[in-house]
Design a protein around this motif. Structure first.
Motif, PDB file in Angstrom:
ATOM      1  N   LEU A   1      50.439  26.332  50.793  1.00 62.63           N
ATOM      2  CA  LEU A   1      49.390  26.426  51.810  1.00 62.63           C
ATOM      3  C   LEU A   1      48.014  26.185  51.194  1.00 62.63           C
ATOM      4  CD1 LEU A   1      48.592  26.990  54.716  1.00 62.63           C
ATOM      5  CD2 LEU A   1      48.639  29.445  54.205  1.00 62.63           C
ATOM      6  N   ILE A   2      47.762  26.747  50.012  1.00 60.58           N
ATOM      7  CA  ILE A   2      46.486  26.484  49.328  1.00 60.58           C
ATOM      8  C   ILE A   2      46.316  24.984  49.110  1.00 60.58           C
ATOM      9  CG2 ILE A   2      45.169  26.852  47.200  1.00 60.58           C
ATOM     10  CD1 ILE A   2      46.531  29.613  46.980  1.00 60.58           C
ATOM     11  N   ASP A   3      47.382  24.322  48.647  1.00 63.58           N
ATOM     12  CA  ASP A   3      47.340  22.870  48.458  1.00 63.58           C
ATOM     13  C   ASP A   3      47.059  22.152  49.774  1.00 63.58           C
ATOM     14  OD1 ASP A   3      47.933  23.102  45.751  1.00 63.58           O
ATOM     15  OD2 ASP A   3      50.090  22.791  46.043  1.00 63.58           O
ATOM     16  N   ALA A   4      47.785  22.523  50.817  1.00 60.59           N
ATOM     17  CA  ALA A   4      47.665  21.840  52.108  1.00 60.59           C
ATOM     18  C   ALA A   4      46.269  21.999  52.707  1.00 60.59           C
ATOM     19  CB  ALA A   4      48.720  22.360  53.078  1.00 60.59           C
ATOM     20  N   LEU A   5      45.597  23.084  52.360  1.00 56.22           N
ATOM     21  CA  LEU A   5      44.236  23.310  52.850  1.00 56.22           C
ATOM     22  C   LEU A   5      43.190  22.650  51.959  1.00 56.22           C
ATOM     23  CD1 LEU A   5      44.667  27.054  53.886  1.00 56.22           C
ATOM     24  CD2 LEU A   5      44.419  25.096  55.423  1.00 56.22           C
ATOM     25  N   GLY A   6      43.649  21.918  50.936  1.00 57.73           N
ATOM     26  CA  GLY A   6      42.748  21.144  50.101  1.00 57.73           C
ATOM     27  C   GLY A   6      41.991  21.944  49.064  1.00 57.73           C
ATOM     28  N   GLU A   7      42.548  23.081  48.665  1.00 60.72           N
ATOM     29  CA  GLU A   7      41.857  23.948  47.707  1.00 60.72           C
ATOM     30  C   GLU A   7      42.682  24.101  46.431  1.00 60.72           C
ATOM     31  OE1 GLU A   7      38.887  25.015  48.107  1.00 60.72           O
ATOM     32  OE2 GLU A   7      38.548  24.760  50.265  1.00 60.72           O
ATOM     33  N   GLU A   8      41.988  24.457  45.358  1.00 59.49           N
ATOM     34  CA  GLU A   8      42.655  24.754  44.095  1.00 59.49           C
ATOM     35  C   GLU A   8      42.983  26.234  43.977  1.00 59.49           C
ATOM     36  OE1 GLU A   8      43.617  22.731  41.618  1.00 59.49           O
ATOM     37  OE2 GLU A   8      43.004  20.974  42.774  1.00 59.49           O
ATOM     38  N   ARG A   9      42.098  27.088  44.552  1.00 57.05           N
ATOM     39  CA  ARG A   9      42.235  28.528  44.378  1.00 57.05           C
ATOM     40  C   ARG A   9      41.878  29.228  45.680  1.00 57.05           C
ATOM     41  NH1 ARG A   9      38.295  30.450  40.198  1.00 57.05           N
ATOM     42  NH2 ARG A   9      39.783  32.049  39.569  1.00 57.05           N
ATOM     43  N   ALA A  10      42.287  30.485  45.783  1.00 59.43           N
ATOM     44  CA  ALA A  10      41.968  31.292  46.957  1.00 59.43           C
ATOM     45  C   ALA A  10      41.922  32.760  46.570  1.00 59.43           C
ATOM     46  CB  ALA A  10      43.013  31.087  48.057  1.00 59.43           C
ATOM     47  N   VAL A  11      41.221  33.535  47.359  1.00 60.21           N
ATOM     48  CA  VAL A  11      41.399  34.980  47.343  1.00 60.21           C
ATOM     49  C   VAL A  11      42.598  35.265  48.237  1.00 60.21           C
ATOM     50  CG1 VAL A  11      40.408  37.217  47.980  1.00 60.21           C
ATOM     51  CG2 VAL A  11      38.957  35.442  46.967  1.00 60.21           C
ATOM     52  N   VAL A  12      43.557  36.029  47.735  1.00 57.55           N
ATOM     53  CA  VAL A  12      44.790  36.295  48.476  1.00 57.55           C
ATOM     54  C   VAL A  12      44.855  37.780  48.807  1.00 57.55           C
ATOM     55  CG1 VAL A  12      47.288  36.066  48.506  1.00 57.55           C
ATOM     56  CG2 VAL A  12      45.913  34.394  47.248  1.00 57.55           C
ATOM     57  N   VAL A  13      44.916  38.071  50.102  1.00 58.89           N
ATOM     58  CA  VAL A  13      44.929  39.438  50.610  1.00 58.89           C
ATOM     59  C   VAL A  13      46.243  39.650  51.348  1.00 58.89           C
ATOM     60  CG1 VAL A  13      43.737  41.122  52.074  1.00 58.89           C
ATOM     61  CG2 VAL A  13      42.413  39.328  50.898  1.00 58.89           C
ATOM     62  N   GLY A  14      46.928  40.741  51.061  1.00 60.02           N
ATOM     63  CA  GLY A  14      48.187  41.000  51.739  1.00 60.02           C
ATOM     64  C   GLY A  14      48.311  42.434  52.199  1.00 60.02           C
ATOM     65  N   HIS A  15      48.952  42.618  53.347  1.00 57.81           N
ATOM     66  CA  HIS A  15      49.218  43.952  53.875  1.00 57.81           C
ATOM     67  C   HIS A  15      50.721  44.126  54.062  1.00 57.81           C
ATOM     68  CE1 HIS A  15      50.133  46.511  57.473  1.00 57.81           C
ATOM     69  NE2 HIS A  15      49.481  47.374  56.716  1.00 57.81           N
ATOM     70  N   ASP A  16      51.222  45.349  53.797  1.00 54.68           N
ATOM     71  CA  ASP A  16      52.648  45.644  53.964  1.00 54.68           C
ATOM     72  C   ASP A  16      53.439  44.616  53.152  1.00 54.68           C
ATOM     73  OD1 ASP A  16      54.763  47.216  55.721  1.00 54.68           O
ATOM     74  OD2 ASP A  16      55.254  45.106  55.974  1.00 54.68           O
TER      75      ASP A  16
END
Length: 317
Positions: free
Chosen positions: A87-102
């Protein structure tokens, strides 16, 4: 008012993912848990967008508009982390802040552990990172909590998803209430011959953070996908234990944040030790935020406080 947009993204991992998104700027991925979907982040999508970020909440593998394969063995932690990277690739980015719940939190922690170069920062809500145990988890939970523990119960073929799909309005109403701070933060035992849904109490009235429209939205979003995919995540607990042997006690190195509710059954009693020891395995832990009176559904029960904590953490990266 900031609008939430919807589209489908072809993940490089091969999954066609539905995403809800708002704003522009550095990418923040919001990974939901069980039994939820993108909608659990409705308050954060807008707040993060208005703070200058591109906030994206996918329906994860098997869930809601994304749907997924029928085979249980295609829901391993490697598939789930691969979906995030894709998904990060598909959105055209190299990196992301990743937040997860449960359930989204273990996926976020694992993404930061397996692929630290792709993660600017990681935040876990409700579920702290737990190092890999010394033995497969399902039998350990069976011995500790019995056959009625919901994660053990979910190992049964066909039965749990049939129960959850029977009346989706009742499913969401009962489960969301039961594990909330208002409902007492319950993880009830499933009675012999009974189902998980009936073990959750029927609320006399809904708490202020949850409306009938919210419940109807969840029931509608699950559409044709139903609960088979979400339950399959639980059927990979032992398989995930086998697959993660190479990361046994490997540290999570990106900057990290933990947010929890003090009435959340996930971290009640002795389970609280996992939060107290989090810095032992997450050495760049920037903070732990406890929400008073909050149960399991942190970002929905306490949206303003969660938004403030997340935005402060991301700005400091």
């Amino acid at each position: 008012m900031t609008e939430i947009a919807h589209r489908f993204v072809e993940s490089t991992g091969g999954l066609r993912m539905h995403v809800a998104e708002a704003g522009s700027g550095p990418l923040v991925l919001l990974l939901h848990g069980f039994p939820e979907c993108w909608y659990s982040w409705r308050h954060q999508l807008v707040a993060l967008a208005e703070a200058g970020y591109h906030a994206v909440a996918p329906d994860q593998r098997g869930y809601a508009r994304t749907g997924g394969p029928r085979e249980a063995d295609r829901y391993t932690i490697h598939h789930l982390v691969g979906d995030v990277a894709g998904l990060i690739d598909a959105l055209g980015e190299e990196r992301a802040v990743v937040v997860g719940h449960d359930w989204g939190a273990p996926v976020a922690w694992a993404t930061a552990q397996f692929l630290p170069e792709r993660v600017r920062g990681v935040a876990g809500l409700s579920v702290p990172h737990r190092p890999r145990s010394s033995r497969p988890p399902v039998q350990a939970m069976r011995e500790m909590f019995g056959e009625g523990f919901y994660m053990v119960h979910f190992q049964r073929p066909g039965e749990p998803e049939a129960d959850l799909d029977r009346d989706r309005t009742a499913t969401f109403r009962r489960i969301l209430y039961a594990a909330s701070g208002d409902g007492g933060g319950l993880l009830p035992a499933v009675p012999e011959g009974g189902g998980f849904v009936e073990s959750c109490p029927e609320p006399a009235r809904l708490p202020g953070w949850l409306t009938e429209d919210d419940i109807a939205t969840y029931a509608r979003e699950y559409g044709d996908a139903g609960f088979a995919g979400p339950v399959n995540w639980y059927r990979n607990l032992d398989r995930n234990w086998e697959l993660t042997a190479a990361w046994h006690r490997a540290p999570i190195t990106p900057p990290a944040l933990y947010i929890g509710g003090d009435r959340d059954p996930v971290v009640a009693g002795p389970a609280r030790r996992a939060v107290d020891r989090l810095a032992d395995f997450v050495p760049n832990l920037r903070g732990t935020v406890w929400l008073s009176g909050c149960g399991h559904w942190t970002q929905q029960e306490r949206p303003a406080e969660v938004n403030e904590a997340l935005i402060g953490f991301i700005r400091d990266l």
